[in-house]
Design a protein around this motif. Structure first.
Motif, PDB file in Angstrom:
ATOM      1  N   MET A   1       5.120  50.258 146.919  1.00 29.41           N
ATOM      2  CA  MET A   1       6.234  49.483 146.413  1.00 29.41           C
ATOM      3  C   MET A   1       7.519  50.308 146.478  1.00 29.41           C
ATOM      4  O   MET A   1       8.523  49.831 146.968  1.00 29.41           O
ATOM      5  N   PHE A   2       7.478  51.522 145.989  1.00 29.28           N
ATOM      6  CA  PHE A   2       8.684  52.341 146.006  1.00 29.28           C
ATOM      7  C   PHE A   2       8.870  53.069 147.331  1.00 29.28           C
ATOM      8  O   PHE A   2       9.734  53.910 147.452  1.00 29.28           O
ATOM      9  N   SER A   3       8.058  52.730 148.314  1.00 30.48           N
ATOM     10  CA  SER A   3       8.317  53.292 149.639  1.00 30.48           C
ATOM     11  C   SER A   3       8.841  52.216 150.582  1.00 30.48           C
ATOM     12  O   SER A   3       9.772  52.457 151.333  1.00 30.48           O
ATOM     13  N   SER A   4       8.283  51.018 150.510  1.00 29.66           N
ATOM     14  CA  SER A   4       8.686  49.952 151.428  1.00 29.66           C
ATOM     15  C   SER A   4       9.860  49.120 150.918  1.00 29.66           C
ATOM     16  O   SER A   4      10.679  48.661 151.700  1.00 29.66           O
ATOM     17  N   HIS A   5       9.934  48.908 149.628  1.00 30.69           N
ATOM     18  CA  HIS A   5      10.941  48.020 149.051  1.00 30.69           C
ATOM     19  C   HIS A   5      11.878  48.766 148.099  1.00 30.69           C
ATOM     20  O   HIS A   5      12.375  48.200 147.135  1.00 30.69           O
ATOM     21  N   PHE A   6      12.119  50.015 148.397  1.00 28.03           N
ATOM     22  CA  PHE A   6      12.881  50.877 147.503  1.00 28.03           C
ATOM     23  C   PHE A   6      14.291  50.356 147.253  1.00 28.03           C
ATOM     24  O   PHE A   6      14.737  50.263 146.107  1.00 28.03           O
ATOM     25  N   VAL A   7      15.001  50.028 148.305  1.00 22.47           N
ATOM     26  CA  VAL A   7      16.401  49.587 148.173  1.00 22.47           C
ATOM     27  C   VAL A   7      16.465  48.292 147.382  1.00 22.47           C
ATOM     28  O   VAL A   7      17.333  48.132 146.510  1.00 22.47           O
ATOM     29  N   PHE A   8      15.555  47.369 147.650  1.00 18.50           N
ATOM     30  CA  PHE A   8      15.544  46.099 146.927  1.00 18.50           C
ATOM     31  C   PHE A   8      15.333  46.329 145.436  1.00 18.50           C
ATOM     32  O   PHE A   8      16.050  45.757 144.604  1.00 18.50           O
ATOM     33  N   ILE A   9      14.386  47.181 145.079  1.00 18.62           N
ATOM     34  CA  ILE A   9      14.087  47.436 143.667  1.00 18.62           C
ATOM     35  C   ILE A   9      15.262  48.115 142.976  1.00 18.62           C
ATOM     36  O   ILE A   9      15.604  47.789 141.849  1.00 18.62           O
ATOM     37  N   LEU A  10      15.915  49.046 143.658  1.00 16.63           N
ATOM     38  CA  LEU A  10      17.050  49.733 143.047  1.00 16.63           C
ATOM     39  C   LEU A  10      18.271  48.835 142.917  1.00 16.63           C
ATOM     40  O   LEU A  10      19.146  49.112 142.099  1.00 16.63           O
ATOM     41  N   ASN A  11      18.341  47.767 143.680  1.00 12.88           N
ATOM     42  CA  ASN A  11      19.453  46.825 143.566  1.00 12.88           C
ATOM     43  C   ASN A  11      19.274  45.842 142.414  1.00 12.88           C
ATOM     44  O   ASN A  11      20.204  45.097 142.104  1.00 12.88           O
ATOM     45  N   LEU A  24       4.515  50.272 135.963  1.00 17.10           N
ATOM     46  CA  LEU A  24       3.901  51.411 136.644  1.00 17.10           C
ATOM     47  C   LEU A  24       3.321  52.393 135.634  1.00 17.10           C
ATOM     48  O   LEU A  24       2.214  52.909 135.813  1.00 17.10           O
ATOM     49  N   GLU A  25       4.060  52.641 134.571  1.00 21.33           N
ATOM     50  CA  GLU A  25       3.579  53.555 133.532  1.00 21.33           C
ATOM     51  C   GLU A  25       2.317  53.011 132.874  1.00 21.33           C
ATOM     52  O   GLU A  25       1.364  53.754 132.626  1.00 21.33           O
ATOM     53  N   SER A  26       2.278  51.715 132.631  1.00 20.47           N
ATOM     54  CA  SER A  26       1.068  51.097 132.078  1.00 20.47           C
ATOM     55  C   SER A  26      -0.087  51.202 133.064  1.00 20.47           C
ATOM     56  O   SER A  26      -1.236  51.418 132.663  1.00 20.47           O
ATOM     57  N   GLY A  27       0.207  51.043 134.337  1.00 18.77           N
ATOM     58  CA  GLY A  27      -0.822  51.160 135.360  1.00 18.77           C
ATOM     59  C   GLY A  27      -1.403  52.559 135.448  1.00 18.77           C
ATOM     60  O   GLY A  27      -2.577  52.731 135.794  1.00 18.77           O
ATOM     61  N   LEU A  28      -0.601  53.566 135.135  1.00 19.50           N
ATOM     62  CA  LEU A  28      -1.109  54.936 135.112  1.00 19.50           C
ATOM     63  C   LEU A  28      -2.208  55.104 134.072  1.00 19.50           C
ATOM     64  O   LEU A  28      -3.134  55.887 134.251  1.00 19.50           O
ATOM     65  N   LYS A  29      -2.088  54.363 132.982  1.00 19.87           N
ATOM     66  CA  LYS A  29      -3.045  54.458 131.883  1.00 19.87           C
ATOM     67  C   LYS A  29      -4.294  53.613 132.106  1.00 19.87           C
ATOM     68  O   LYS A  29      -5.238  53.704 131.345  1.00 19.87           O
ATOM     69  N   GLY A  30      -4.278  52.791 133.148  1.00 11.97           N
ATOM     70  CA  GLY A  30      -5.383  51.873 133.399  1.00 11.97           C
ATOM     71  C   GLY A  30      -6.665  52.585 133.785  1.00 11.97           C
ATOM     72  O   GLY A  30      -6.668  53.729 134.233  1.00 11.97           O
ATOM     73  N   GLN A  38      -2.270  54.020 142.883  1.00  5.17           N
ATOM     74  CA  GLN A  38      -1.109  53.373 143.486  1.00  5.17           C
ATOM     75  C   GLN A  38       0.122  53.521 142.600  1.00  5.17           C
ATOM     76  O   GLN A  38       1.240  53.736 143.100  1.00  5.17           O
ATOM     77  N   CYS A  39      -0.072  53.426 141.289  1.00  5.95           N
ATOM     78  CA  CYS A  39       1.053  53.609 140.367  1.00  5.95           C
ATOM     79  C   CYS A  39       1.557  55.049 140.419  1.00  5.95           C
ATOM     80  O   CYS A  39       2.771  55.290 140.400  1.00  5.95           O
ATOM     81  N   ALA A  40       0.631  56.001 140.501  1.00  2.95           N
ATOM     82  CA  ALA A  40       1.024  57.408 140.603  1.00  2.95           C
ATOM     83  C   ALA A  40       1.794  57.661 141.891  1.00  2.95           C
ATOM     84  O   ALA A  40       2.786  58.408 141.902  1.00  2.95           O
TER      85      ALA A  40
END
Length: 97
Positions: A1-11, A24-30, A38-40
């Protein structure tokens, strides 16, 4: 997600961006190893972009870097909270990955 759609997410606006990062932080705890991995990876991409484009001592020049800097200004506890979560996982949980 933060590699392919980085610009979109930051906008996105800060609330939406923070919701995504919070997910993502919640996913780390999963418990699911695939999801936490993937979250990491996404957190690693975000932190690497921040380090390479913002903390190098120069003012950010790309629009994506400027947007990330804006998000960090609006929520300065973003990276400390993620780091706290990662340390808690490493220290207190039996994590397989």
């Amino acid at each position: 997600m933060f590699s392919s759609h980085f610009v979109f997410i930051l906008n996105l606006d800060t609330n939406t961006f923070m919701h995504i990062v919070g997910s993502l932080e919640s996913g780390l705890k999963g418990l699911d190893t695939n999801i936490s991995s993937q979250c990491a990876s996404a957190v690693d991409n975000l932190a690497a972009f921040y380090f390479n484009n913002i903390t190098m001592g120069e003012a950010p020049t790309s629009p994506a870097a400027i947007n990330l800097a804006r998000h960090i200004v609006d929520c300065p506890s973003l990276f400390p909270e993620i780091l706290k979560t990662l340390f808690e996982i490493v220290l207190f949980e039996d994590c397989g990955n």
